[in-house]
Design a protein around this motif. Structure first.
Motif, PDB file in Angstrom:
ATOM      1  N   VAL A 494     -11.914  35.694 -37.714  1.00  8.80           N
ATOM      2  CA  VAL A 494     -11.417  36.807 -36.894  1.00  8.80           C
ATOM      3  C   VAL A 494     -12.496  37.474 -36.050  1.00  8.80           C
ATOM      4  N   TYR A 495     -13.775  37.194 -36.351  1.00  9.91           N
ATOM      5  CA  TYR A 495     -14.828  37.874 -35.586  1.00  9.91           C
ATOM      6  C   TYR A 495     -15.749  36.901 -34.851  1.00  9.91           C
ATOM      7  N   LEU A 496     -16.197  35.870 -35.543  1.00  6.44           N
ATOM      8  CA  LEU A 496     -17.112  34.929 -34.899  1.00  6.44           C
ATOM      9  C   LEU A 496     -16.397  34.059 -33.871  1.00  6.44           C
ATOM     10  N   GLN A 497     -15.110  33.882 -34.019  1.00  6.79           N
ATOM     11  CA  GLN A 497     -14.340  33.080 -33.077  1.00  6.79           C
ATOM     12  C   GLN A 497     -13.555  33.994 -32.136  1.00  6.79           C
ATOM     13  N   GLN A 498     -13.330  33.514 -30.931  1.00  3.36           N
ATOM     14  CA  GLN A 498     -12.566  34.260 -29.932  1.00  3.36           C
ATOM     15  C   GLN A 498     -11.610  33.333 -29.212  1.00  3.36           C
ATOM     16  N   ASP A 499     -10.495  33.915 -28.752  1.00  2.00           N
ATOM     17  CA  ASP A 499      -9.514  33.175 -27.959  1.00  2.00           C
ATOM     18  C   ASP A 499      -9.891  33.336 -26.490  1.00  2.00           C
ATOM     19  N   PRO A 503      -6.526  37.479 -22.424  1.00  2.68           N
ATOM     20  CA  PRO A 503      -7.222  38.421 -21.536  1.00  2.68           C
ATOM     21  C   PRO A 503      -7.972  39.518 -22.278  1.00  2.68           C
ATOM     22  N   VAL A 504      -7.565  39.857 -23.495  1.00  2.00           N
ATOM     23  CA  VAL A 504      -8.236  40.908 -24.261  1.00  2.00           C
ATOM     24  C   VAL A 504      -9.285  40.308 -25.188  1.00  2.00           C
ATOM     25  N   ASP A 505      -8.880  39.326 -25.978  1.00  2.99           N
ATOM     26  CA  ASP A 505      -9.797  38.754 -26.966  1.00  2.99           C
ATOM     27  C   ASP A 505     -10.875  37.891 -26.311  1.00  2.99           C
TER      28      ASP A 505
END
Length: 578
Positions: A494-499, A503-505
Motif C-alpha cells: 500500500v505504500y511502496l507501490q503506486q498505481d 490520477p491521485v495515487d
C-alpha cells in the motif's frame, strides 16, 4: 592564430590518426575532409608528439590515408542562449527536427546545423545601465522563454570586472545582435550577445558559492521521497536489468519532480524507447502549468543506432545545458539514460587507443570519468543571491542485473542515493521495482529518520520470515512471525507501490506522504491479535484493499477522511489489549 592542418596516417574504426603541423590541444574539434562537399566532425582524444588520435562522430566509411584534416582551433562546445527549451538535439547539439527537414528520413553525414536559429527575434529587456559594474555570469537583460525569464548573461569565460559602456534598449533582437558593450579595467571594449559558446567538458563556475544539497527534491514517488530520497542538487543512480522499469521511472520523475527544467539525455538507448519518449512528451500535461511538458524540457537524443562516439559527447552536452539554466537561478533535473552505454563508448575508444584495460576491458580511468560527470551536479548561490541547482539521475544497465560490474560500482562511489531495481519485483508487477532492502540514500527524507529506520527493520524482518516460510511453510511459523510478515507485505503493497495510471495515487505530494505514512506507521506499531493465521490473512487483505482505496481518494474529498476512520477502526478492533 591560423588553425592547424594534418594528413590522415591511419584509420581504426571510428578513430583516425593524423600527422599535423602547428599547435593542437586535447578535446579540440577537427574536420576530416571526406570529399569536396563533406567534412566529418572529430575530436582530439590523444596527442603524441606530431601525431594526434581523433574520434570521429560519424561513420568513417570512405576515409582514406592521406586525406586532409583541418583543426578548428576550439574545444568541443555548445551554443547557449534563448530557444533551447522544447528542442530535440543529437549529441553534438544538432537540432534533429530541422536536420530532418533538410535530409529526410536518413540523415546525411557531415551535415551540421546551428543549434539556435539566427533569424528568430526575442523581446530583450535590459537589466543594467551605463556605468554599472558586472562580471562573468551577471545578468545584462532578459527575454521571455516559455514560462521563464531567460537571462542574458556576461559570457562565463570572461575574467575580472567590467563597466557597462552601453546597453541596448528594450526591443526585438536576434541572438547574434549585440545587446551590450562592456569595458575591462584597461579600457578595452567587448560586445555581449544573446548567444555564447561553452566547452562541454569544462564545468561552468560563474557563481559565488557552492552549497551542500540538503533540501529534499520531491518526486511524488513514495518509495523515493520517503525511503530513498533525492536532494535538490544531489545525485542518484537507477541500476537494474533490462525491462525492470528504469525508463518508466525516469519519465514519471521528469513529469512530477519539483524542478523548473528537465533535460533528458538518451545516450545509447534503444531507438524504440527514444521514439516513445519523443511522441509522449509533447502530449503529456505539465502538472505545474497545465501546458505541454515539452515546454520546459530539452531532449538530447543519441540512440544505439547512431554513431557510438557521439554518445560520449551527449552526456556532456546535456550537463552543460543544465549548468546554463542553473546560472539563471533555476532548478534543473538531468536524467541520463543510460550511462552504461556511455561507458561502453569509452571502452571502445580506449581499446582503439590500445590503453591498458581495467576490469571487463573498461578503461582504467572509468571511475574518475564517471565521478567528474556526477560532480557537475550541485546547488550554487549566484552573485545576485539567487540559488540554482542541477540534480543528476543516471540509469545503469548492467548485463544480467549484476550490480558488481564496474560501471555500477564506479557510480555507487560518487552518488548520494541508490535506487536498485529488482528483477523479482518487476516480474511480480510491483511498481516501482526499487528493492527496499538493497537501496539506500544519504539525503534527508520527508519523514522522520527514526520512523524510516523502524519501517525498514519491519521490511527486512518480514522478508526473512518469508524466506523461512518457503522452506517450513506457514505451519512451521509462529503467529508473531506470521503477523510480522503480513505487516511487511502490507507496507510494501500500500505504500511502496503506486498505481501509475491513477490520477491521485500516481503522484503523491510530500504533505500527503507524511500524513499517509503516519497512519500506516501506526498500523505497523500496533499489537494485533488474531484467532488463527487464516483470520490474520483475511484481516490484512481487507485492510490493504481499504488502504488502496484511500490512496486513490483526493485529500479534499470526504471519502478520504471516511476511509481513514475505517482503517483506524479496523486496527482498533484487532489490537491486543491484553
Amino acid at each position: 592564430m591560423t588553425p592547424s592542418k594534418g594528413k590522415i596516417t591511419g584509420v581504426n574504426g571510428n578513430m583516425i590518426s593524423v600527422l599535423f603541423d602547428g599547435a593542437v590541444c586535447q578535446n579540440e574539434v577537427a574536420y576530416a575532409q571526406l570529399d569536396d562537399e563533406t567534412r566529418l566532425m572529430c575530436e582530439v582524444v590523444r596527442v603524441r608528439d606530431t601525431i594526434a588520435d581523433l574520434q570521429v562522430f560519424e561513420d568513417t566509411a570512405g576515409i582514406k590515408v592521406g586525406q586532409t584534416v583541418e583543426f578548428a582551433g576550439e574545444l568541443l562546445s555548445v551554443e547557449l542562449g534563448p530557444g533551447l527549451l522544447t528542442q530535440v538535439f543529437d549529441g553534438l547539439q544538432n537540432p534533429l527536427p530541422r536536420l530532418a527537414e533538410q535530409c529526410g528520413f536518413f540523415l546525411q553525414r557531415g551535415m551540421y546545423l546551428n543549434a539556435l536559429p539566427t533569424d528568430t527575434k526575442w523581446a530583450f529587456t535590459p537589466k543594467v545601465k551605463k556605468g554599472d559594474t558586472v562580471a562573468a555570469g551577471d545578468t545584462i537583460g532578459t527575454v521571455p522563454e516559455g514560462i521563464f525569464e531567460h537571462r542574458i548573461m556576461v559570457p562565463f569565460d570572461w575574467t575580472g570586472e567590467y563597466t557597462v559602456e552601453s546597453v541596448a534598449e528594450a526591443g526585438d533582437r536576434t541572438v547574434e545582435e549585440t545587446v551590450a558593450t562592456l569595458a575591462d579595467a584597461q579600457g578595452a571594449k567587448r560586445e555581449v550577445r544573446m548567444l555564447q559558446r561553452w566547452p562541454v567538458k569544462i564545468p561552468i563556475r560563474a557563481y559565488a558559492e557552492r552549497l551542500r544539497p540538503e533540501e529534499p527534491l520531491v518526486t511524488k514517488v513514495r518509495i523515493v521521497d520517503t525511503f530513498f530520497p533525492v536532494a535538490r542538487g544531489g545525485t542518484y543512480c537507477i541500476p537494474g536489468p533490462f525491462g525492470a522499469g528504469k525508463t518508466v521511472l525516469q519519465q514519471i520523475t521528469s513529469r512530477h519532480a519539483d524542478v523548473d527544467i528537465v533535460i533528458v539525455a538518451a545516450c545509447g538507448e534503444r531507438a524504440g524507447e527514444v521514439v516513445e519518449t519523443l511522441r509522449e512528451f509533447p502530449d503529456l500535461t505539465d502538472p505545474r502549468t497545465g501546458k505541454s511538458l515539452m515546454e520546459r524540457t530539452v531532449i538530447i537524443c543519441n540512440t544505439s543506432s547512431m554513431p557510438v562516439a557521439a554518445r560520449e559527447a551527449s552526456v556532456y552536452t546535456a550537463v552543460t545545458l543544465a549548468e546554463y539554466y542553473r546560472q539563471m537561478g533555476l532548478h534543473v533535473l538531468l536524467l541520463a539514460d543510460s550511462t552504461s552505454r556511455w561507458a561502453q563508448a569509452l571502452r571502445e575508444m580506449s581499446g582503439r587507443l590500445e590503453e591498458i584495460p581495467g576490469e571487463e576491458a573498461f578503461p582504467a580511468y572509468l571511475e574518475s570519468v564517471i565521478a567528474s560527470f556526477y560532480e557537475r551536479g550541485g546547488v550554487v548561490r549566484l552573485r545576485d543571491g539567487a540559488t540554482g541547482s542541477v540534480t543528476i539521475g543516471g540509469t545503469v544497465s548492467p548485463a544480467g542485473g549484476n550490480f558488481d560490474e564496474p560501471v555500477t560500482q564506479s557510480t555507487l562511489k560518487v552518488v548520494g542515493a541508490f535506487h536498485g531495481l529488482s528483477r523479482a519485483r518487476s516480474d511480480a508487477r510491483r511498481y516501482p521495482a526499487i528493492d527496499p532492502l538493497d537501496s539506500w540514500s544519504k539525503y534527508p527524507s520527508v519523514v522522520s529518520e527514526d520512523c524510516i529506520r523502524r519501517a525498514r527493520d519491519i521490511l527486512r524482518a518480514g522478508a526473512e520470515v518469508g524466506q523461512m516460510m518457503k522452506v517450513v511453510g506457514e505451519e512451521g511459523t509462529s503467529m508473531d512471525d506470521f503477523v510480522l510478515f503480513l505487516k511487511s507485505e502490507y507496507l510494501d503493497d500500500v505504500y511502496l507501490q503506486q498505481d501509475a495510471y491513477d490520477p491521485v495515487d500516481g503522484a503523491s505530494a510530500a504533505d500527503r506522504q507524511q500524513h499517509v505514512f503516519d497512519v500506516i506507521f501506526g498500523v505497523l506499531n500496533s499489537a494485533l491479535s488474531f484467532q488463527d493465521k487464516a483470520a490474520a490473512r483475511r484481516f490484512f487483505h481487507q485492510l490493504a484493499q481499504t488502504t488502496k482505496d484511500w490512496n486513490r481518494a483526493d485529500m479534499k474529498d470526504e471519502s478520504f477522511a471516511t476511509l481513514q476512520k475505517k482503517i483506524e477502526s479496523m486496527i482498533a478492533e484487532a489490537q491486543d489489549h491484553a
